[in-house]
Design an enzyme around this catalytic site. Structure first.
Site, PDB file in Angstrom:
ATOM      1  N   ASN A   8       0.836  -1.240  -0.181  1.00 21.54           N
ATOM      2  CA  ASN A   8       0.212  -0.318   0.083  1.00 21.54           C
ATOM      3  C   ASN A   8       1.090   1.429   0.251  1.00 21.54           C
ATOM      4  O   ASN A   8       1.647   1.202   1.025  1.00 21.54           O
ATOM      5  CB  ASN A   8      -1.284   0.300   0.914  1.00 21.54           C
ATOM      6  CG  ASN A   8      -1.545   0.665   1.388  1.00 21.54           C
ATOM      7  OD1 ASN A   8      -1.621   1.506   0.467  1.00 21.54           O
ATOM      8  ND2 ASN A   8      -2.229   1.528   2.390  1.00 21.54           N
ATOM      9  N   LYS A  10       0.028   4.239  -0.300  1.00 24.44           N
ATOM     10  CA  LYS A  10      -0.684   5.247   0.432  1.00 24.44           C
ATOM     11  C   LYS A  10      -0.580   6.219  -0.595  1.00 24.44           C
ATOM     12  O   LYS A  10      -1.044   6.634  -1.858  1.00 24.44           O
ATOM     13  CB  LYS A  10      -0.463   5.824   1.490  1.00 24.44           C
ATOM     14  CG  LYS A  10      -0.089   4.728   2.862  1.00 24.44           C
ATOM     15  CD  LYS A  10       0.709   5.040   4.007  1.00 24.44           C
ATOM     16  CE  LYS A  10      -0.157   3.437   4.992  1.00 24.44           C
ATOM     17  NZ  LYS A  10      -0.098   3.961   6.064  1.00 24.44           N
ATOM     18  N   HIS A  96      -9.066   1.417   4.943  1.00 31.90           N
ATOM     19  CA  HIS A  96      -8.191   1.625   5.630  1.00 31.90           C
ATOM     20  C   HIS A  96      -8.809   2.789   6.804  1.00 31.90           C
ATOM     21  O   HIS A  96      -9.398   4.436   6.853  1.00 31.90           O
ATOM     22  CB  HIS A  96      -7.129   2.283   4.221  1.00 31.90           C
ATOM     23  CG  HIS A  96      -6.414   1.989   5.379  1.00 31.90           C
ATOM     24  ND1 HIS A  96      -5.542   2.976   6.323  1.00 31.90           N
ATOM     25  CD2 HIS A  96      -5.386   1.282   5.039  1.00 31.90           C
ATOM     26  CE1 HIS A  96      -4.212   3.024   6.429  1.00 31.90           C
ATOM     27  NE2 HIS A  96      -3.747   2.062   5.814  1.00 31.90           N
ATOM     28  N   GLU A  98      -6.725   5.366   7.302  1.00 29.24           N
ATOM     29  CA  GLU A  98      -6.983   6.806   7.660  1.00 29.24           C
ATOM     30  C   GLU A  98      -7.744   7.153   6.500  1.00 29.24           C
ATOM     31  O   GLU A  98      -7.856   8.453   6.359  1.00 29.24           O
ATOM     32  CB  GLU A  98      -5.193   6.724   5.812  1.00 29.24           C
ATOM     33  CG  GLU A  98      -3.947   6.452   7.467  1.00 29.24           C
ATOM     34  CD  GLU A  98      -2.727   5.688   6.639  1.00 29.24           C
ATOM     35  OE1 GLU A  98      -3.171   5.906   4.986  1.00 29.24           O
ATOM     36  OE2 GLU A  98      -1.760   5.176   7.368  1.00 29.24           O
ATOM     37  N   GLU A 166      -6.249  -4.642  10.567  1.00 30.91           N
ATOM     38  CA  GLU A 166      -4.790  -3.847  11.243  1.00 30.91           C
ATOM     39  C   GLU A 166      -5.110  -2.755  12.437  1.00 30.91           C
ATOM     40  O   GLU A 166      -5.473  -1.199  12.206  1.00 30.91           O
ATOM     41  CB  GLU A 166      -4.972  -2.827  10.011  1.00 30.91           C
ATOM     42  CG  GLU A 166      -4.388  -3.719   8.322  1.00 30.91           C
ATOM     43  CD  GLU A 166      -3.107  -1.854   7.947  1.00 30.91           C
ATOM     44  OE1 GLU A 166      -2.819  -2.812   7.437  1.00 30.91           O
ATOM     45  OE2 GLU A 166      -4.222  -1.463   7.205  1.00 30.91           O
ATOM     46  N   GLY A 172       1.815   3.003  10.601  1.00 33.11           N
ATOM     47  CA  GLY A 172       2.673   4.194  10.262  1.00 33.11           C
ATOM     48  C   GLY A 172       3.413   3.486  11.524  1.00 33.11           C
ATOM     49  O   GLY A 172       4.067   3.545  12.364  1.00 33.11           O
ATOM     50  N   SER A 214       2.967  -1.693  10.477  1.00 35.63           N
ATOM     51  CA  SER A 214       4.177  -2.128  11.263  1.00 35.63           C
ATOM     52  C   SER A 214       4.726  -3.276  10.729  1.00 35.63           C
ATOM     53  O   SER A 214       5.990  -3.748  11.055  1.00 35.63           O
ATOM     54  CB  SER A 214       4.350  -1.388  12.711  1.00 35.63           C
ATOM     55  OG  SER A 214       3.931  -0.277  12.850  1.00 35.63           O
TER      56      SER A 214
HETATM   57  P1  PGA Z   1       2.476   0.613   8.162  1.00 39.72           P
HETATM   58  O1  PGA Z   1       1.097   0.248   7.269  1.00 39.72           O
HETATM   59  O2  PGA Z   1       3.497  -0.775   7.251  1.00 39.72           O
HETATM   60  O3  PGA Z   1       3.466   1.881   7.512  1.00 39.72           O
HETATM   61  O4  PGA Z   1       2.643   0.432   9.314  1.00 39.72           O
HETATM   62  C1  PGA Z   1       0.297  -0.154   7.398  1.00 39.72           C
HETATM   63  C2  PGA Z   1      -0.700   0.610   6.386  1.00 39.72           C
HETATM   64  O5  PGA Z   1      -1.740   1.139   6.340  1.00 39.72           O
HETATM   65  O6  PGA Z   1      -1.711  -0.930   5.265  1.00 39.72           O
END
Ligand code: PGA
Length: 253
Positions: A8, A10, A96, A98, A166, A172, A214
């Site tokens: 992903n 983003k 997601h 976010e 998640e 993040g 992460s």
């Molecule tokens: P990250 O993000 O691996 O940077 O923690 C995961 C995600 O947002 O799907």
């Protein structure tokens, strides 16, 4: 069974040149994905869909980060699902954390999930608690979020849905870091139980549950080995070709 690995991106990288470099570096080591029984999905931002579609087809499938719902008509600044479909994405991430933080509701997620299934795409529905409290309230939260985000999905369609667990506190750069494998194992069993109650044991067994938050080249293997998660949704590390390839290779161990 093949591992599902979703990158992903983003809203990165910042330029088409950087996206090209990322794809060409991944491409040079693409055997890392093929040899290690990985089904790789890349979810770039919309302006890079064409690039990824053309240059990464050999070793990955295209995914999108959200489903556009604008109707066809005169809506300046909007894009439609048909436009996106012309790039041939197989999969769409939905809900997601976010996007939920930007106002996406469970109803919105379930509506998009039904639209995606109708369009022949696999929805990856993200769920996860914000706080992993000691009292275990997150179980109730998660159960309700899964039910609401999958509302209206028919039993015969559900096997085509991927659920991405998640936990928001693990996602993040500013997060607490990944959940550990033993705890993930528990959460996957719990999610399977919820899906069994919603659909049936047979359907729940067919639905893939993946983990995100992460994930990196050091923890990916043990997260999958210790739990029954079928794959990983990776943010930051999917933008670092070297680390992402190391992650793919680590899954073979
Ligand atoms: P990250 O993000 O691996 O940077 O923690 C995961 C995600 O947002 O799907």
């Amino acid at each position: 069974m093949r591992h599902i690995l979703v990158g992903n991106w983003k809203n990165f990288p910042n330029s088409i040149q950087e996206a090209e470099t990322l794809i060409s570096t991944l491409s040079k080591s693409s055997r890392a994905f093929k040899n290690n029984k990985i089904s790789l999905f890349l979810a770039p931002p919309t302006p890079f869909l064409d690039l990824v579609n053309k240059k990464a087809k050999r070793f990955s499938s295209l995914a999108i980060q959200d489903l556009p719902i604008s109707p066809i008509g005169t809506y300046t600044g909007e894009i439609t699902l048909d436009m996106i479909k012309s790039f041939g994405p197989k999969v769409t991430i939905l809900g997601h954390s976010e996007r939920r933080a930007l106002g996406e509701s469970d109803e919105g997620v379930s509506m998009k999930a039904r639209m995606a299934l109708k369009a022949g795409m696999v929805p990856i529905i993200c769920v996860g608690e914000e706080v992993h409290d000691h009292e275990g309230n997150y179980f109730q939260f998660l159960s309700e979020q899964i039910r609401a985000s999958l509302r209206g999905v028919k039993k015969e369609e559900a096997k085509n849905v991927i659920l991405a667990y998640e936990p928001v506190w693990a996602v993040g750069a500013k997060s607490k870091g990944s959940m550990d494998g033993a705890e993930l194992a528990q959460m996957v069993l719990f999610i399977k139980k919820v899906l069994t109650e919603m659909f049936s044991r047979g359907v729940a067994e067919k639905m893939a549950i993946i983990y995100g938050g992460s994930v990196d080249e050091n923890n990916a293997h043990s997260l999958l080995k210790q739990s029954r998660a079928r794959g990983l949704l990776v943010g930051r590390v999917s933008l670092d070709a070297k680390k992402f390839i190391a992650l793919a290779k680590s899954l073979a161990k």
